[in-house]
Design a protein around this motif. Structure first.
Motif, PDB file in Angstrom:
ATOM      1  N   TYR B  48     -12.719   4.343 -12.722  1.00  0.00           N
ATOM      2  CA  TYR B  48     -12.420   3.286 -12.004  1.00  0.00           C
ATOM      3  C   TYR B  48     -13.525   2.014 -12.125  1.00  0.00           C
ATOM      4  O   TYR B  48     -13.071   0.745 -12.077  1.00  0.00           O
ATOM      5  CB  TYR B  48     -12.160   3.489 -10.632  1.00  0.00           C
ATOM      6  CG  TYR B  48     -10.866   4.172 -10.340  1.00  0.00           C
ATOM      7  CD1 TYR B  48      -9.785   3.519 -10.582  1.00  0.00           C
ATOM      8  CD2 TYR B  48     -10.646   5.715  -9.826  1.00  0.00           C
ATOM      9  CE1 TYR B  48      -8.540   4.210 -10.515  1.00  0.00           C
ATOM     10  CE2 TYR B  48      -9.619   6.215  -9.793  1.00  0.00           C
ATOM     11  CZ  TYR B  48      -8.316   5.535 -10.055  1.00  0.00           C
ATOM     12  OH  TYR B  48      -7.152   5.947  -9.866  1.00  0.00           O
ATOM     13  N   ARG B  49     -14.539   2.386 -12.347  1.00  0.00           N
ATOM     14  CA  ARG B  49     -15.720   1.275 -12.463  1.00  0.00           C
ATOM     15  C   ARG B  49     -15.157   0.644 -13.865  1.00  0.00           C
ATOM     16  O   ARG B  49     -15.471  -0.619 -14.124  1.00  0.00           O
ATOM     17  CB  ARG B  49     -16.940   2.224 -12.701  1.00  0.00           C
ATOM     18  CG  ARG B  49     -18.048   1.038 -13.188  1.00  0.00           C
ATOM     19  CD  ARG B  49     -19.229   0.926 -12.372  1.00  0.00           C
ATOM     20  NE  ARG B  49     -20.126   0.003 -12.738  1.00  0.00           N
ATOM     21  CZ  ARG B  49     -21.106  -0.163 -13.318  1.00  0.00           C
ATOM     22  NH1 ARG B  49     -21.751   1.054 -13.300  1.00  0.00           N
ATOM     23  NH2 ARG B  49     -21.971  -1.256 -13.622  1.00  0.00           N
ATOM     24  N   SER B  50     -14.958   1.454 -14.981  1.00  0.00           N
ATOM     25  CA  SER B  50     -14.522   0.521 -16.232  1.00  0.00           C
ATOM     26  C   SER B  50     -13.513  -0.204 -15.889  1.00  0.00           C
ATOM     27  O   SER B  50     -13.152  -1.320 -16.469  1.00  0.00           O
ATOM     28  CB  SER B  50     -14.201   1.727 -17.144  1.00  0.00           C
ATOM     29  OG  SER B  50     -13.108   2.509 -16.947  1.00  0.00           O
ATOM     30  N   GLN B  51     -12.185   0.019 -15.120  1.00  0.00           N
ATOM     31  CA  GLN B  51     -11.339  -0.777 -14.862  1.00  0.00           C
ATOM     32  C   GLN B  51     -11.619  -1.935 -14.136  1.00  0.00           C
ATOM     33  O   GLN B  51     -10.927  -3.088 -14.324  1.00  0.00           O
ATOM     34  CB  GLN B  51     -10.243   0.126 -14.264  1.00  0.00           C
ATOM     35  CG  GLN B  51      -9.580   1.417 -15.341  1.00  0.00           C
ATOM     36  CD  GLN B  51      -9.106   1.136 -16.265  1.00  0.00           C
ATOM     37  OE1 GLN B  51      -8.597  -0.045 -16.681  1.00  0.00           O
ATOM     38  NE2 GLN B  51      -9.267   2.008 -17.466  1.00  0.00           N
ATOM     39  N   TYR B  52     -12.426  -1.743 -13.034  1.00  0.00           N
ATOM     40  CA  TYR B  52     -12.490  -2.842 -11.917  1.00  0.00           C
ATOM     41  C   TYR B  52     -13.922  -2.976 -11.696  1.00  0.00           C
ATOM     42  O   TYR B  52     -14.440  -2.902 -10.929  1.00  0.00           O
ATOM     43  CB  TYR B  52     -11.896  -2.344 -10.531  1.00  0.00           C
ATOM     44  CG  TYR B  52     -10.390  -2.038 -10.711  1.00  0.00           C
ATOM     45  CD1 TYR B  52      -9.507  -2.829 -11.087  1.00  0.00           C
ATOM     46  CD2 TYR B  52     -10.021  -0.663 -10.075  1.00  0.00           C
ATOM     47  CE1 TYR B  52      -8.293  -2.294 -11.178  1.00  0.00           C
ATOM     48  CE2 TYR B  52      -8.814  -0.305 -10.320  1.00  0.00           C
ATOM     49  CZ  TYR B  52      -7.885  -1.178 -10.551  1.00  0.00           C
ATOM     50  OH  TYR B  52      -6.501  -0.861 -10.935  1.00  0.00           O
TER      51      TYR B  52
END
Lengths: 101, 225
Positions: B48-52
């Motif tokens: 999720y960090r890589s996405q957002y």
């Protein structure tokens, strides 16, 4: 079982040295977070954390003086963690995500 | 062999060395599964960090990094006192081991107290997903986010509470074990021949320290540039 060395007592000085290094590295990680390393800020932060964790595992947790089998367990744990993250991320970054951004 | 050695050696082991190696390996098997247990959460974090990316940075900026840094130091100190407790117990100094264990408990309690302060602040700011999450406009103003990013902030705070909460739970479980060990150490239950319970609980406590070593930069420090 000559190789086991299970009665090895680590000198207190080694603990103090690791403790001071951990405190110093905590300062460095706070400093590094304020710098702009472009895309590498997270890599720097994780690198410092890995260095700290390695010191804790080797000295505080006595793995440096542990049996070969114990050391193999520790390495296997790290390898499987890397497999978990690497394979999952290879999937997520290699195809578009419908709800992305 | 002293009397203590005789009573410490279980009948299915041939020597104290073999007994201790078996116990240590068993503890490491447990810790390695703990690595993968927390590893699942770190994987979710990574996804999720890589996405957002920017949403996570904005949310991280809202955390009190000074309190996080203080807690990092407190936990490192508790690892040192734990190591010194193991050291004292291995030398047969039961009273000293008990004192170091008590210090470890005190530092652990300090850490958890700071955590309570932080969680309370999140409650006040209405930043607890699913339990007390503020109106979109309020949260957006608080975190400097707008639109769909306000909802995505719930992902960050879910991970924040999930990971720090699970970490805190490990400490809450560890503290009574430390108290039990301190009592036994004070009563003279450990000797040069046998201090394995202190040693293995030390492994557990240091592992919990390592988890925090990763949580601190990844949760508190990613919004600082």
């Amino acid at each position: 079982m000559a190789s086991s060395d299970s009665h090895h007592v680590v000198p207190v000085g080694a603990y103090i040295a690791v403790f001071l290094a951990l405190v110093a590295f905590t300062g460095i990680t706070v400093w590094a977070a304020g710098q702009d390393f472009g895309a590498y800020n997270t890599a720097v932060a994780v690198g410092i954390a890995v260095a700290k964790a390695t010191m804790v595992v080797l000295i505080f947790m006595h793995v440096k003086w542990g049996t070969k089998l114990t050391q193999l367990y520790v390495v296997a744990g790290v390898v499987f963690l890397l497999i978990l993250i690497a394979i999952t991320m290879s999937d997520y970054i290699s195809r578009p995500w419908p709800i992305m951004r | 062999m002293s009397e203590a050695t005789g009573s410490a050696l279980q009948h299915h082991f041939t020597s104290l060395d073999q007994q201790k190696n078996a116990a240590t390996l068993g503890m490491w098997a447990f810790i390695v599964q703990e690595v993968l247990f927390f590893g699942g959460m770190f994987t979710v974090y990574t996804v999720y960090r890589s996405q957002y990316y920017s949403v996570f940075e904005a949310c991280s900026h809202h955390l009190d990094w000074k309190l996080g840094a203080l807690n990092t130091i407190v936990l490192i100190c508790s690892s040192l006192t734990m190591a010194l407790a193991v050291h004292a117990a291995a030398l047969g100094k039961g009273k000293a081991a008990a004192v170091w264990l008590a210090a470890t408990i005190a530092l652990g309690a300090w850490f958890l107290g700071n955590k309570v302060v932080e969680y309370h602040q999140k409650w006040e700011d209405q930043l607890i997903p699913g339990l007390r999450w503020g109106a979109a406009a309020d949260v957006g103003r608080e975190l400097h986010l707008a639109g769909a990013d306000v909802d995505r902030a719930q992902l960050y705070f879910s991970l924040y509470f999930g990971m720090t909460g699970l970490h805190a739970l490990h400490m809450i479980i560890g503290i009574p074990i430390l108290a039990w060990l301190a009592r036994r150490a004070w009563a003279g239950h450990f000797s040069i021949e046998y201090s394995t319970p202190v040693e293995l609980t030390g492994l557990y406590w240091h592992f919990v320290d390592i988890v925090w070593i990763f949580l601190f930069p990844l949760l508190y420090l990613i919004g600082h540039r």
